[in-house]
Design a protein around this motif. Structure first.
Motif, PDB file in Angstrom:
ATOM      1  N   MET B   1       3.406   2.515  -5.365  1.00  0.00           N
ATOM      2  CA  MET B   1       2.342   3.017  -4.495  1.00  0.00           C
ATOM      3  C   MET B   1       2.978   3.681  -3.281  1.00  0.00           C
ATOM      4  O   MET B   1       3.373   3.002  -2.338  1.00  0.00           O
ATOM      5  CB  MET B   1       1.430   1.846  -4.081  1.00  0.00           C
ATOM      6  CG  MET B   1       0.167   2.270  -3.388  1.00  0.00           C
ATOM      7  SD  MET B   1      -1.068   0.946  -3.295  1.00  0.00           S
ATOM      8  CE  MET B   1      -0.450   0.014  -1.881  1.00  0.00           C
ATOM      9  N   ASN B   2       3.109   5.008  -3.343  1.00  0.00           N
ATOM     10  CA  ASN B   2       3.730   5.741  -2.240  1.00  0.00           C
ATOM     11  C   ASN B   2       2.694   6.244  -1.239  1.00  0.00           C
ATOM     12  O   ASN B   2       3.046   6.847  -0.232  1.00  0.00           O
ATOM     13  CB  ASN B   2       4.535   6.915  -2.790  1.00  0.00           C
ATOM     14  CG  ASN B   2       5.681   6.439  -3.659  1.00  0.00           C
ATOM     15  OD1 ASN B   2       6.484   5.606  -3.238  1.00  0.00           O
ATOM     16  ND2 ASN B   2       5.740   6.920  -4.890  1.00  0.00           N
ATOM     17  N   LEU B   3       1.429   6.007  -1.558  1.00  0.00           N
ATOM     18  CA  LEU B   3       0.323   6.394  -0.679  1.00  0.00           C
ATOM     19  C   LEU B   3      -0.755   5.324  -0.840  1.00  0.00           C
ATOM     20  O   LEU B   3      -1.098   4.949  -1.957  1.00  0.00           O
ATOM     21  CB  LEU B   3      -0.239   7.749  -1.126  1.00  0.00           C
ATOM     22  CG  LEU B   3      -1.359   8.322  -0.281  1.00  0.00           C
ATOM     23  CD1 LEU B   3      -0.800   8.956   0.992  1.00  0.00           C
ATOM     24  CD2 LEU B   3      -2.149   9.367  -1.068  1.00  0.00           C
ATOM     25  N   LEU B   4      -1.244   4.838   0.277  1.00  0.00           N
ATOM     26  CA  LEU B   4      -2.343   3.867   0.231  1.00  0.00           C
ATOM     27  C   LEU B   4      -3.641   4.673   0.206  1.00  0.00           C
ATOM     28  O   LEU B   4      -3.986   5.342   1.188  1.00  0.00           O
ATOM     29  CB  LEU B   4      -2.263   2.976   1.471  1.00  0.00           C
ATOM     30  CG  LEU B   4      -3.265   1.845   1.586  1.00  0.00           C
ATOM     31  CD1 LEU B   4      -3.072   0.837   0.459  1.00  0.00           C
ATOM     32  CD2 LEU B   4      -3.103   1.155   2.934  1.00  0.00           C
ATOM     33  N   LEU B   5      -4.341   4.621  -0.928  1.00  0.00           N
ATOM     34  CA  LEU B   5      -5.496   5.490  -1.127  1.00  0.00           C
ATOM     35  C   LEU B   5      -6.776   4.716  -0.803  1.00  0.00           C
ATOM     36  O   LEU B   5      -7.029   3.663  -1.376  1.00  0.00           O
ATOM     37  CB  LEU B   5      -5.487   5.971  -2.577  1.00  0.00           C
ATOM     38  CG  LEU B   5      -6.178   7.283  -2.912  1.00  0.00           C
ATOM     39  CD1 LEU B   5      -5.771   8.420  -1.987  1.00  0.00           C
ATOM     40  CD2 LEU B   5      -5.848   7.664  -4.347  1.00  0.00           C
ATOM     41  N   VAL B  41      -1.284   6.991   4.301  1.00  0.00           N
ATOM     42  CA  VAL B  41      -2.594   6.743   3.722  1.00  0.00           C
ATOM     43  C   VAL B  41      -3.243   8.065   3.294  1.00  0.00           C
ATOM     44  O   VAL B  41      -2.833   9.149   3.739  1.00  0.00           O
ATOM     45  CB  VAL B  41      -3.541   6.021   4.715  1.00  0.00           C
ATOM     46  CG1 VAL B  41      -2.968   4.666   5.125  1.00  0.00           C
ATOM     47  CG2 VAL B  41      -3.799   6.894   5.935  1.00  0.00           C
ATOM     48  N   GLY B  42      -4.222   7.947   2.427  1.00  0.00           N
ATOM     49  CA  GLY B  42      -5.015   9.103   2.047  1.00  0.00           C
ATOM     50  C   GLY B  42      -6.447   8.662   1.828  1.00  0.00           C
ATOM     51  O   GLY B  42      -6.701   7.485   1.550  1.00  0.00           O
ATOM     52  N   ARG B  43      -7.367   9.576   2.014  1.00  0.00           N
ATOM     53  CA  ARG B  43      -8.777   9.275   1.729  1.00  0.00           C
ATOM     54  C   ARG B  43      -9.116   9.933   0.405  1.00  0.00           C
ATOM     55  O   ARG B  43      -8.897  11.144   0.239  1.00  0.00           O
ATOM     56  CB  ARG B  43      -9.659   9.824   2.847  1.00  0.00           C
ATOM     57  CG  ARG B  43     -11.110   9.485   2.617  1.00  0.00           C
ATOM     58  CD  ARG B  43     -11.947   9.578   3.884  1.00  0.00           C
ATOM     59  NE  ARG B  43     -13.219   8.916   3.651  1.00  0.00           N
ATOM     60  CZ  ARG B  43     -14.031   8.479   4.600  1.00  0.00           C
ATOM     61  NH1 ARG B  43     -13.709   8.628   5.873  1.00  0.00           N
ATOM     62  NH2 ARG B  43     -15.161   7.891   4.293  1.00  0.00           N
ATOM     63  N   GLY B  49      -2.783  11.010   5.830  1.00  0.00           N
ATOM     64  CA  GLY B  49      -2.371  10.750   7.206  1.00  0.00           C
ATOM     65  C   GLY B  49      -1.619   9.452   7.291  1.00  0.00           C
ATOM     66  O   GLY B  49      -0.884   9.092   6.361  1.00  0.00           O
ATOM     67  N   SER B  50      -1.814   8.742   8.414  1.00  0.00           N
ATOM     68  CA  SER B  50      -1.091   7.476   8.558  1.00  0.00           C
ATOM     69  C   SER B  50      -2.045   6.381   9.006  1.00  0.00           C
ATOM     70  O   SER B  50      -3.099   6.631   9.606  1.00  0.00           O
ATOM     71  CB  SER B  50       0.060   7.625   9.542  1.00  0.00           C
ATOM     72  OG  SER B  50      -0.463   7.844  10.830  1.00  0.00           O
ATOM     73  N   ASP B 140      -1.127  12.107  -3.626  1.00  0.00           N
ATOM     74  CA  ASP B 140      -2.204  13.088  -3.713  1.00  0.00           C
ATOM     75  C   ASP B 140      -3.494  12.294  -3.524  1.00  0.00           C
ATOM     76  O   ASP B 140      -3.493  11.060  -3.665  1.00  0.00           O
ATOM     77  CB  ASP B 140      -2.151  13.771  -5.096  1.00  0.00           C
ATOM     78  CG  ASP B 140      -3.093  14.966  -5.221  1.00  0.00           C
ATOM     79  OD1 ASP B 140      -3.846  15.267  -4.276  1.00  0.00           O
ATOM     80  OD2 ASP B 140      -3.079  15.592  -6.296  1.00  0.00           O
ATOM     81  N   THR B 141      -4.574  12.967  -3.168  1.00  0.00           N
ATOM     82  CA  THR B 141      -5.835  12.251  -2.954  1.00  0.00           C
ATOM     83  C   THR B 141      -6.951  12.709  -3.888  1.00  0.00           C
ATOM     84  O   THR B 141      -7.995  12.056  -3.951  1.00  0.00           O
ATOM     85  CB  THR B 141      -6.362  12.464  -1.509  1.00  0.00           C
ATOM     86  OG1 THR B 141      -6.705  13.836  -1.354  1.00  0.00           O
ATOM     87  CG2 THR B 141      -5.325  12.066  -0.466  1.00  0.00           C
TER      88      THR B 141
END
Lengths: 235, 235
Positions: B1-5, B41-43, B49-50, B140-141
């Motif tokens: 998990m390189n981005l918390l979605l 993070v991403g929405r 963003g962060s 990616d989001t």
């Protein structure tokens, strides 16, 4: 299994072989083969050709063989891979064999979990089994060489410079680096890091050994995706 | 998990979210995160963003959020895939999302086993779960669109021509065809067949819809390898 791969022990004569193992099961269950069928065959580390099923029953398959075709060319590549987690390792070994990598170095890195080195999948028979599945998939006969290097520094300092000499040396690494080149004409030495990437010290050591960092864009790919992506770009 | 979605339901204010599920577990077990840590993070379907961890305990994580960055560009591609076997489907969905495919069509073919259509992995929530894993991996989001087409002929005759119009239409298919082009500049519609390949009738129908066969060399790759290989060559 797109190629029935035969080993020395299968041969009962120069042009005849008998199978009793997983390949027999595959002939029954997947190919639903019958006596008289012709199949693509290969001799491990040798030629490819065709085989006619002389006999097929629950315990044995006997084949009449003819070998007349060389296996496909390998890529001009030495692939260094930070040891992936065991489940991923199995699939990557198959991919590496299927795509025609002739030499794979499984290397330690700061971000390789120590427990990964304990996996039974690193034993020679287990490595060989996965490589053979890859060869059968892609229709190749020649086993890749696999080197296991549990110590990063001595390998990269003492042995890598000779491997990388006269090749295009590359390290796949995210960051502000040139993009990975496309359709190169020369031999390549390519290093792909662990999940989380090489640490800066490792990138420096790989550079000193003659490998230049290249990146693949903003997206972070799993190692099992990065391997086919990098090979497809390079060759 | 390189981005918390993050999804809409996670938000308790425009710039604040609370997590309680697998992502909380991941923060504890993999990231070994602590209060005050900053995370990418991403929405979902929005900006990246962060986030700063305001609070992290066994049951909840609370984050202060700032979104200021667009997600990476998608590939200009519609990918048609003969429905792979369920185990492979999961990994392919992750790969497709990670590599930036915006639209995936899962299509029937003569060589797709009928039982594959019964898998629970085709249910919308299950598809979404795998796609999200791919987005988190690649940072990616934006969820790819997934179309499920259980009938080959009506889709290829009635809908594919409009999808393929104004794009470079390609069918990955072994045989005496031109090699798959590299680094194309235009949008692509790419069809990849099942294990064993499209049958000749299907290749003819795909041609009529505007897709031309291209090949990848003598080696036969598994679908999960062929997808990243073809995308890496094309883009």
């Amino acid at each position: 299994m797109n190629l029935l791969l035969l080993e020395d022990a299968d041969f009962v004569a120069a042009d005849r072989a008998i199978l009793r193992d997983r390949r027999l099961k595959h002939l029954h269950e997947v190919h639903q083969a019958a006596s008289g069928d012709r199949l693509r065959v290969g001799r491990l580390n040798g030629l490819m050709g065709s085989g006619t099923l002389l006999r097929l029953d629950a315990t044995e398959a006997e084949l009449q063989l003819q070998f007349d075709q060389p296996p496909p060319a390998k890529l001009p590549l030495t692939l260094l891979l930070a040891l992936p987690r065991p489940k991923m390792l199995k699939r990557i070994l198959q991919t590496v064999a299927a795509m025609g990598v002739p030499r794979l170095v499984l290397l330690n890195s700061y971000r390789v979990e120590k427990s990964f080195w304990q996996t039974p999948f690193l034993e020679p028979a287990a490595l060989r089994e996965q490589l053979i599945l890859g060869l059968e998939q892609a229709r190749d006969t020649v086993l890749p060489e696999v080197l296991i290097e549990k110590r990063f520094k001595p390998f990269v300092e003492d042995r890598l410079p000779a491997i990388a000499a006269e090749t295009l040396g590359l390290v796949g690494h995210p960051g502000d680096y040139p993009p990975c080149p496309r359709a190169v004409e020369q031999a390549v030495t390519l290093a792909i890091g662990p999940e989380g990437g090489w640490i800066p010290y490792e990138v420096d050591k790989l550079r000193e050994a003659g490998l230049q960092p290249v990146q693949l864009g903003a997206r972070i790919l799993r190692v099992e995706t990065a391997v086919p992506v990098l090979l497809a770009r390079l060759f």
